[in-house]
Each structure stands twice: as C-alpha cells, then as structure tokens.
Write an enzyme that holds these catalytic residues in place. Structure first.
Site, PDB file in Angstrom:
ATOM      1  N   ASP A 107       0.840  -1.191   0.000  1.00 56.03           N
ATOM      2  CA  ASP A 107       0.000   0.000   0.000  1.00 56.03           C
ATOM      3  C   ASP A 107       0.880   1.247   0.000  1.00 56.03           C
ATOM      4  O   ASP A 107       2.061   1.201   0.376  1.00 56.03           O
ATOM      5  CB  ASP A 107      -0.909   0.015   1.227  1.00 56.03           C
ATOM      6  CG  ASP A 107      -1.989  -1.058   1.152  1.00 56.03           C
ATOM      7  OD1 ASP A 107      -2.254  -1.554   0.047  1.00 56.03           O
ATOM      8  OD2 ASP A 107      -2.565  -1.387   2.204  1.00 56.03           O
ATOM      9  N   VAL A 108       0.291   2.365  -0.388  1.00 55.41           N
ATOM     10  CA  VAL A 108       1.048   3.605  -0.531  1.00 55.41           C
ATOM     11  C   VAL A 108       1.638   4.082   0.796  1.00 55.41           C
ATOM     12  O   VAL A 108       2.643   4.794   0.819  1.00 55.41           O
ATOM     13  CB  VAL A 108       0.154   4.700  -1.157  1.00 55.41           C
ATOM     14  CG1 VAL A 108      -0.948   5.113  -0.201  1.00 55.41           C
ATOM     15  CG2 VAL A 108       0.977   5.894  -1.612  1.00 55.41           C
TER      16      VAL A 108
END
Length: 228
Positions: free
Chosen positions: A43-44
């Site tokens: 995930d970012v």
C-alpha cells in the site's frame, strides 16, 4: 547481457521512504517505452526498508543497447541522490531470468514490523502466547480495500513466526515473518471477520494497525554486486 537490439532489461533492488519517486525516472532518456515490474507491492503508506525489493525495467526500442558496468553504476548513483528512494545491484539480465521475479511472488518469505494498538491492555501471558505461534495457517477473503483489483476468493497463507514488544498499555510493536501475499493489516484487525484467525481472535482483544514497514523480501535475486 542484451537480449536483443530491440529490448533491454535492467534489474535491481530498491528501498524507499515514500512512493513519490519512480526508480527509473532519471534514465528515461534510454528508451522510447518501458515496463516496470517489482516482486510484489505494498500500500502507498507502507515503507520498503532493509535491502529492498527486487524489480526489473523492460525497455523497448532502447536508444542504447549496450551499457557498461560503469554506465549502470552512474545511473545508480544518480537515482540514489534522491532522499526518497535508493537502489542497489543495478545490472542487465536476460529475459528468461525475469521469471525468477514472478516465481518468488508467492514462494518467498517476507518480514514486517508493525506499530499496533489494542482496545485493552495485553498481559504478558497474552504476548508470550503469540510468540509461541509457529507456521500458523490463516484464511483471508479478498480484503474490502482491494476488491476492484482482485477477484473475490479465500486465500490460504502462512504466518511463520511473530513476536511482540510492548510499548505501553495500549501499544506494541509486532514483528512478523509470513508467506508472500499475506494481508498484514487484515491479519492484525481481522477485516470484519474476513481474515481468520487474526490477532484479535488469538489474543481475545480487538487490535488495529497504525504503521507498517516491510523489513525484508527473502528472494535471492538479483545477484549481489560488491560495489553496490
């Protein structure tokens, strides 16, 4: 080695603090089109630390078809001027070698460090019980945060080991070694019962995750270069 005059493959390993920087942006002049592939993704808001994550850049119609070790080292140094991302072991490989990147997506082991919180204080007995868990098989339905990317399915994954270090009554650091493809956030908070067992069912206390770092991707590729 160059696979053909129409295609060039550069492989390396990269670590990051943020995801705001493309690891091949400073060498864009080398080709007309490119494809970037990495060994898995996060995930970012998840950092890739440790020795980094293997990746490959596939270049179509490159403007140059030969790059020396010195050329690659200069490209690597230019990328590493960034405060957000670092690469090592930048090298050219044959197309057949790229299969190793895909083979490791499920077979490899990954280690994580997570800052977690609990709704109630966890006792030393609860913490010690978790540290005794080995090769825990968990079942994860596709996370509610990724249904647009993944088909709905129940996946079997393995948590090989875990340990917890208490920070205060409601916070702790969780260290994990897992099979690649494991949803770590969902293992911690349970994803509304979509991941079982989870940290909450194992401790009997509702837990959530505040921060997550990847500490290592256990894939012995690409070959290490001494000067990297």
């Amino acid at each position: 080695m160059v696979s053909s005059v129409n295609q060039l493959l550069i492989v390396s390993t990269w670590s990051e603090c943020q995801r705001s920087y493309d690891p091949y942006a400073c060498v864009i002049y080398l080709w007309s089109e490119q494809r970037f592939s990495s060994s898995g993704r996060e995930d970012v808001d998840v950092r890739m630390l440790g020795k980094g994550r293997p990746f490959v850049v596939e270049m179509d119609d490159p403007h140059r078809v030969e790059l020396s070790a010195k050329d690659l080292m200069e490209i690597q140094k230019e990328i590493n001027k960034s405060a957000d991302i670092k690469v090592r072991d930048l090298q050219i490989v044959d197309k057949k070698d790229v299969d190793k990147l895909k083979e490791g997506e499920i077979e490899k082991t990954k280690t994580y460090s997570a800052l977690c919180g609990s709704k109630e204080s966890l006792s030393d007995e609860q913490l010690n019980k978790l540290q005794e868990v080995k090769d825990l098989v968990i079942y994860q339905k596709t996370s509610i945060r990724v249904p647009h990317r993944r088909p709905l399915a129940t996946r079997e994954r393995i948590v090989y080991s875990m340990s917890m270090e208490k920070i205060d009554d409601l916070h702790f650091t969780l260290s994990l070694s897992t099979q690649a493809g494991t949803y770590i956030k969902e293992f911690v908070h349970g994803d509304f019962g979509r991941t079982t067992p989870n940290l909450g069912t194992l401790t009997g206390v509702e837990c959530d995750i505040l921060e997550l770092d990847v500490q290592s991707v256990e894939l012995d590729w690409p070959p290490s270069l001494e000067e990297s």
